[in-house]
Design a protein around this motif. Sequence first.
Motif, mmCIF file in Angstrom:
data_model
loop_
_atom_site.group_PDB
_atom_site.id
_atom_site.type_symbol
_atom_site.label_atom_id
_atom_site.label_comp_id
_atom_site.label_asym_id
_atom_site.label_seq_id
_atom_site.Cartn_x
_atom_site.Cartn_y
_atom_site.Cartn_z
ATOM 1 N N GLN A 49 -0.311 -9.149 -10.513
ATOM 2 C CA GLN A 49 -0.384 -9.743 -9.171
ATOM 3 C C GLN A 49 0.582 -8.966 -8.294
ATOM 4 O O GLN A 49 1.781 -8.949 -8.551
ATOM 5 C CB GLN A 49 0.006 -11.223 -9.209
ATOM 6 C CG GLN A 49 -1.002 -12.134 -9.882
ATOM 7 C CD GLN A 49 -2.282 -12.290 -9.067
ATOM 8 O OE1 GLN A 49 -3.359 -12.561 -9.603
ATOM 9 N NE2 GLN A 49 -2.191 -12.115 -7.754
ATOM 10 N N ARG A 50 0.061 -8.310 -7.268
ATOM 11 C CA ARG A 50 0.865 -7.352 -6.506
ATOM 12 C C ARG A 50 1.338 -7.870 -5.158
ATOM 13 O O ARG A 50 0.568 -8.444 -4.393
ATOM 14 C CB ARG A 50 0.067 -6.068 -6.270
ATOM 15 C CG ARG A 50 0.929 -4.978 -5.624
ATOM 16 C CD ARG A 50 0.131 -3.769 -5.237
ATOM 17 N NE ARG A 50 1.000 -2.723 -4.727
ATOM 18 C CZ ARG A 50 0.633 -1.780 -3.893
ATOM 19 N NH1 ARG A 50 -0.621 -1.722 -3.471
ATOM 20 N NH2 ARG A 50 1.499 -0.875 -3.470
ATOM 21 N N LEU A 51 2.631 -7.637 -4.925
ATOM 22 C CA LEU A 51 3.194 -7.751 -3.587
ATOM 23 C C LEU A 51 3.353 -6.322 -3.086
ATOM 24 O O LEU A 51 4.199 -5.576 -3.576
ATOM 25 C CB LEU A 51 4.541 -8.468 -3.618
ATOM 26 C CG LEU A 51 5.258 -8.614 -2.267
ATOM 27 C CD1 LEU A 51 4.444 -9.490 -1.322
ATOM 28 C CD2 LEU A 51 6.652 -9.180 -2.454
ATOM 29 N N ALA A 52 2.516 -5.911 -2.128
ATOM 30 C CA ALA A 52 2.448 -4.514 -1.702
ATOM 31 C C ALA A 52 3.592 -4.180 -0.762
ATOM 32 O O ALA A 52 3.699 -4.746 0.330
ATOM 33 C CB ALA A 52 1.115 -4.240 -1.022
ATOM 34 N N ILE A 53 4.464 -3.245 -1.189
ATOM 35 C CA ILE A 53 5.583 -2.804 -0.359
ATOM 36 C C ILE A 53 5.493 -1.293 -0.148
ATOM 37 O O ILE A 53 5.406 -0.816 0.972
ATOM 38 C CB ILE A 53 6.929 -3.194 -1.007
ATOM 39 C CG1 ILE A 53 7.031 -4.726 -1.105
ATOM 40 C CG2 ILE A 53 8.099 -2.628 -0.185
ATOM 41 C CD1 ILE A 53 8.286 -5.213 -1.793
ATOM 42 N N ILE A 54 5.549 -0.520 -1.236
ATOM 43 C CA ILE A 54 5.409 0.937 -1.145
ATOM 44 C C ILE A 54 3.963 1.316 -1.431
ATOM 45 O O ILE A 54 3.395 0.892 -2.428
ATOM 46 C CB ILE A 54 6.363 1.631 -2.134
ATOM 47 C CG1 ILE A 54 7.823 1.285 -1.783
ATOM 48 C CG2 ILE A 54 6.161 3.142 -2.125
ATOM 49 C CD1 ILE A 54 8.838 1.882 -2.724
ATOM 50 N N ASP A 55 3.386 2.111 -0.531
ATOM 51 C CA ASP A 55 1.980 2.513 -0.620
ATOM 52 C C ASP A 55 1.053 1.301 -0.772
ATOM 53 O O ASP A 55 0.352 1.160 -1.772
ATOM 54 C CB ASP A 55 1.754 3.483 -1.775
ATOM 55 C CG ASP A 55 0.352 4.081 -1.761
ATOM 56 O OD1 ASP A 55 -0.306 4.044 -0.697
ATOM 57 O OD2 ASP A 55 -0.101 4.549 -2.809
ATOM 58 N N PRO A 56 1.035 0.418 0.224
ATOM 59 C CA PRO A 56 0.173 -0.759 0.145
ATOM 60 C C PRO A 56 -1.310 -0.439 0.122
ATOM 61 O O PRO A 56 -2.117 -1.251 -0.331
ATOM 62 C CB PRO A 56 0.538 -1.544 1.414
ATOM 63 C CG PRO A 56 1.115 -0.534 2.350
ATOM 64 C CD PRO A 56 1.805 0.466 1.487
ATOM 65 N N ALA A 57 -1.691 0.764 0.557
ATOM 66 C CA ALA A 57 -3.115 1.095 0.641
ATOM 67 C C ALA A 57 -3.717 1.483 -0.708
ATOM 68 O O ALA A 57 -4.881 1.199 -0.971
ATOM 69 C CB ALA A 57 -3.330 2.231 1.645
ATOM 70 N N SER A 58 -2.930 2.138 -1.583
ATOM 71 C CA SER A 58 -3.539 2.653 -2.807
ATOM 72 C C SER A 58 -2.725 2.389 -4.078
ATOM 73 O O SER A 58 -3.060 2.908 -5.126
ATOM 74 C CB SER A 58 -3.754 4.174 -2.692
ATOM 75 O OG SER A 58 -2.513 4.856 -2.607
ATOM 76 N N GLY A 59 -1.677 1.591 -3.991
ATOM 77 C CA GLY A 59 -0.812 1.388 -5.148
ATOM 78 C C GLY A 59 -1.162 0.200 -6.009
ATOM 79 O O GLY A 59 -0.291 -0.379 -6.678
ATOM 80 N N ASP A 60 -2.440 -0.186 -6.018
ATOM 81 C CA ASP A 60 -2.838 -1.355 -6.811
ATOM 82 C C ASP A 60 -2.648 -1.084 -8.305
ATOM 83 O O ASP A 60 -2.781 0.043 -8.775
ATOM 84 C CB ASP A 60 -4.301 -1.716 -6.523
ATOM 85 C CG ASP A 60 -4.517 -2.129 -5.073
ATOM 86 O OD1 ASP A 60 -3.555 -2.604 -4.452
ATOM 87 O OD2 ASP A 60 -5.648 -1.967 -4.577
ATOM 88 N N GLN A 61 -2.370 -2.146 -9.026
ATOM 89 C CA GLN A 61 -2.125 -2.035 -10.466
ATOM 90 C C GLN A 61 -3.134 -2.847 -11.252
ATOM 91 O O GLN A 61 -3.750 -3.747 -10.701
ATOM 92 C CB GLN A 61 -0.702 -2.519 -10.772
ATOM 93 C CG GLN A 61 0.387 -1.673 -10.142
ATOM 94 C CD GLN A 61 1.751 -2.001 -10.720
ATOM 95 O OE1 GLN A 61 1.906 -2.333 -11.893
ATOM 96 N NE2 GLN A 61 2.763 -1.909 -9.881
ATOM 97 N N PRO A 62 -3.233 -2.504 -12.574
ATOM 98 C CA PRO A 62 -2.476 -1.543 -13.364
ATOM 99 C C PRO A 62 -2.630 -0.100 -12.895
ATOM 100 O O PRO A 62 -3.608 0.262 -12.255
ATOM 101 C CB PRO A 62 -3.047 -1.732 -14.774
ATOM 102 C CG PRO A 62 -3.565 -3.123 -14.807
ATOM 103 C CD PRO A 62 -4.120 -3.323 -13.430
ATOM 104 N N LEU A 63 -1.619 0.717 -13.251
ATOM 105 C CA LEU A 63 -1.586 2.136 -12.916
ATOM 106 C C LEU A 63 -1.900 2.970 -14.156
ATOM 107 O O LEU A 63 -1.694 2.506 -15.282
ATOM 108 C CB LEU A 63 -0.207 2.516 -12.376
ATOM 109 C CG LEU A 63 0.209 1.831 -11.064
ATOM 110 C CD1 LEU A 63 1.695 1.999 -10.833
ATOM 111 C CD2 LEU A 63 -0.588 2.394 -9.889
#
Length: 225
Positions: A49-63
Amino acid sequence: MCGILAVLGCSDDSQAKRVRTQTKKVILRHRGPDWSGIYQNGFNYLAHQRLAIIDPASGDQPLFNEDKSIVVTVNGEIYNHEELRKGLKNHKFHTGSDCDVIAHLYEEHGENFVDMLDGIFSFVLLDTRDNSFMVARDAVGVTSLYIGWGLDGSLWVSSEMKGLHEDCEHFEAFPPGHLYSSKSGGGFKQWYNPPWFNESVPSTPYEPLAIRSAFEDVRKLFFFL
């Protein structure tokens, strides 16, 4: 603040198990309302469950690494990620996320990369090439992390205890500055070992008058500055 949940080495790879993992992940939604992701490989599940701070556009996880053989779900922030990227010039990054360096560092250095990270973090990493995994928490435990053992022999990891208690016969806080690796047969290993670290109890006698005098000298010093 993100939420991570992992179920590793369970005895069931059915759709019902995936749904159960998804249901437990929803409990952590308040930690990360910007993205919800889940990954399954055989008997292993990694959710985020992501709280987007750095690279909110493409940093979705898992990585993932380049060929997606290494998967990682992370809560926290890696402060020195830009410096670490410079040492990974042969790697291709899919996102600008600070946590994207973890899978690639593992490729280069194995489990010994953890002490290269400067930041606050909890993560679960799955290596699908040999079905091994590792879990790690930052040096002083700024990010929350709990670990539990299921009745079917599975290992559960969650950012909050309520992600575990219904499915585990035993659970506990994951110790700060430690990692847990399936390659070493389980059990905790301390990765944070700075040169100054010493568990011995100081034996110098306590001298309250000397301490008071030292504080008074410091106060006088600042008074004249």
